[in-house]
Design a protein around this motif. Structure first.
Motif, PDB file in Angstrom:
ATOM      1  N   TRP A   2       1.824   2.658  -8.467  1.00 22.46           N
ATOM      2  CA  TRP A   2       1.844   1.206  -8.688  1.00 22.46           C
ATOM      3  C   TRP A   2       1.803   0.866 -10.174  1.00 22.46           C
ATOM      4  O   TRP A   2       2.533  -0.009 -10.644  1.00 22.46           O
ATOM      5  CB  TRP A   2       0.644   0.561  -7.984  1.00 22.46           C
ATOM      6  CG  TRP A   2       0.438   1.071  -6.605  1.00 22.46           C
ATOM      7  CD1 TRP A   2      -0.635   1.780  -6.139  1.00 22.46           C
ATOM      8  CD2 TRP A   2       1.327   0.951  -5.493  1.00 22.46           C
ATOM      9  NE1 TRP A   2      -0.460   2.101  -4.826  1.00 22.46           N
ATOM     10  CE2 TRP A   2       0.720   1.598  -4.397  1.00 22.46           C
ATOM     11  CE3 TRP A   2       2.574   0.349  -5.321  1.00 22.46           C
ATOM     12  CZ2 TRP A   2       1.316   1.663  -3.155  1.00 22.46           C
ATOM     13  CZ3 TRP A   2       3.179   0.415  -4.083  1.00 22.46           C
ATOM     14  CH2 TRP A   2       2.554   1.060  -3.018  1.00 22.46           C
ATOM     15  N   LYS A   3       0.944   1.541 -10.934  1.00 23.36           N
ATOM     16  CA  LYS A   3       0.799   1.213 -12.349  1.00 23.36           C
ATOM     17  C   LYS A   3       2.047   1.597 -13.123  1.00 23.36           C
ATOM     18  O   LYS A   3       2.437   0.906 -14.063  1.00 23.36           O
ATOM     19  CB  LYS A   3      -0.426   1.919 -12.917  1.00 23.36           C
ATOM     20  CG  LYS A   3      -1.739   1.363 -12.359  1.00 23.36           C
ATOM     21  CD  LYS A   3      -2.922   2.067 -12.974  1.00 23.36           C
ATOM     22  CE  LYS A   3      -4.219   1.507 -12.427  1.00 23.36           C
ATOM     23  NZ  LYS A   3      -5.396   2.202 -12.990  1.00 23.36           N
ATOM     24  N   GLY A   6       4.579  -1.047 -12.650  1.00 22.23           N
ATOM     25  CA  GLY A   6       4.306  -2.196 -13.507  1.00 22.23           C
ATOM     26  C   GLY A   6       4.602  -1.913 -14.959  1.00 22.23           C
ATOM     27  O   GLY A   6       5.003  -2.808 -15.706  1.00 22.23           O
ATOM     28  N   GLY A 284       3.168  -4.134  -9.614  1.00 25.13           N
ATOM     29  CA  GLY A 284       2.453  -3.161 -10.428  1.00 25.13           C
ATOM     30  C   GLY A 284       1.385  -3.798 -11.300  1.00 25.13           C
ATOM     31  O   GLY A 284       0.261  -3.293 -11.400  1.00 25.13           O
TER      32      GLY A 284
END
Length: 327
Positions: A2-3, A6, A284
Motif C-alpha cells: 500500500w505504501k 502511494g 496508498g
C-alpha cells in the motif's frame, strides 16, 4: 504494497516535466481493471457506513479488499514460473483485507483454496450466467467466472461487501519482491518441496523474487502437505513485505522508485474504483499509518470435509464469528 503504491506520486519530483508526464501515462496505462460493481449490481451485502467527513482530504473509513494471487500462466514470464496455460487460471491465494476505520490497523483473513463452498450464480462477460454449484472448491469461482465470480463467492461466504479488488499474478509478485531488494523471512522448519523447487533449512533467509514466490506456493514440503500450511507461509510473506516496504529507501532512490511503481502498476488487475494512478495514490496515502505491527493475520476456521479428506469446510460457528467481527 500500500505504501509503495502511494509513493508513486513522488516520481513527479525526481523526473523532468516530460519524463514525469511519460511515467504518469505509462503507470496509468499499465493497470488492468474489471467493472465488478456494474456486473454484480445491487444484489450484494450493504456497504459499510461512510464516516462524517473530517478536515483531511484522505478517506479514513473502514475498507474491505479482496486480494487474489492468480496462478495464471499467460505470458512467457508466468509460464516460466508456473507452467501450464492461461486457460487454467485459478485463484491460488485469497485474502480478505479488512482495514479498520482510521486506517491504522488491519486484519488479513485467508480463505483456503481447497474449501468446499456453495458457489453462487455469477454473470459472465460473454453474457448469461454460471449455474449455482454446491460443494465445489472455492478457487473454482475464479476459474469459471473470473474476478466477478470470485468477489461474489467471497461476499456470499462472508456476508461482507468487498469495496475493492486487487489481483497479482506469479510474475508480478516475483518482480515486486525483486524491485524491493528481496524480503527476509524466518521459517520454523526445513522446507524441501519438489513441486515448488524450494529447499530451505529452518531459520532466517533473505529471499529474492523467485524464491519468495516458491515459498508462497509451497505446500508439499511442510506439514501434512495441505493448503493450510501454505497459508501460514503466505502470511509470513505479507508481514515481510510490509516490513521491507517500511524500511526500504525507495522514496529517496528515483531509480528504485520508478522500478517499484512500474512493477506494481504493470502487475495489477483491479476493480474500476482503483484503475487509475490517482486512485491508487489516494489509497496508498490513506494507509501511511498502517504498519506491519498493526496487521493481524488469521485464517478462516475450517475442518476436514466429511466427504473428502483432501478438502475442508468452514468450521461453524467460528467462521461466521470471524466474518461478523470484520463487518
Amino acid at each position: 504494497m500500500w505504501k509503495v503504491v502511494g509513493a508513486v506520486v513522488a516520481c513527479g519530483l525526481v523526473l523532468s516535466v516530460a519524463g514525469a508526464a511519460w511515467a504518469y501515462w505509462r503507470f496509468n496505462h499499465n493497470i488492468r481493471s474489471v467493472d465488478i460493481n456494474s456486473a454484480l449490481g445491487d444484489d450484494r451485502p450493504a456497504r459499510a457506513p461512510v464516516p462524517t467527513p473530517s478536515t483531511s482530504t484522505l478517506p479514513s473509513g473502514a475498507l474491505n479488499i479482496l486480494v487474489l494471487g492468480s496462478d495464471s500462466r499467460s505470458g512467457t514470464a508466468n509460464a516460466a514460473l508456473g507452467g501450464g496455460d492461461s486457460s487454467g487460471a485459478r485463484s491460488d491465494t485469497a485474502m480478505v483485507v479488512h482495514i479498520e476505520a482510521g486506517r491504522t490497523r488491519a486484519t488479513v483473513a485467508s480463505i483456503p483454496r481447497d474449501t468446499l463452498v456453495t458457489r453462487p450464480s455469477c454473470p459472465l462477460a460473454s453474457g448469461g450466467t454460471t449455474a449455482v454449484a454446491y460443494r465445489t472448491m472455492f478457487n473454482s469461482a475464479y476459474s469459471v467466472g473470473g474476478p466477478v465470480c470470485a468477489v461474489k463467492t467471497v461476499e456470499s461466504i462472508t456476508g461482507i461487501r468487498m469495496d475493492h479488488y486487487l489481483e497479482i499474478d506469479f510474475s508480478g509478485f516475483a518482480k515486486l519482491v525483486d524491485a524491493l531488494g528481496g524480503v527476509t523471512v524466518t521459517t520454523d522448519q526445513d522446507i524441501n518441496d519438489d513441486k515448488s523447487h524450494l529447499r530451505l533449512t529452518a531459520g532466517t533467509h533473505h529471499l529474492g523474487g523467485t524464491q519468495a514466490l516458491a515459498l508462497a506456493r509451497t505446500r508439499h514440503g511442510i506439514g501434512d502437505g495441505s493448503d493450510l500450511g501454505r497459508i501460514g507461509l503466505q502470511q509470513k510473506l505479507v508481514k515481510a513485505l510490509l516490513e521491507r516496504i517500511a524500511s526500504t529507501d525507495v522514496l529517496i532512490d528515483p531509480t528504485k522508485l520508478y522500478r517499484v511503481a512500474d512493477t506494481i502498476t504493470g502487475s495489477l488487475t483491479t476493480d474500476t474504483g482503483l484503475d487509475s494512478l490517482p486512485e491508487l495514490i489516494r489509497l496508498g496515502q490513506s494507509l501511511q499509518g498502517l504498519t506491519s505491527q498493526h496487521v493481524r493475520t488469521v485464517m478462516m476456521p475450517v475442518v476436514t470435509a466429511p466427504s473428502d479428506p483432501n478438502r475442508v469446510v468452514a468450521n461453524e460457528p467460528a467462521a461466521s464469528e470471524l466474518w461478523r467481527s470484520l463487518r
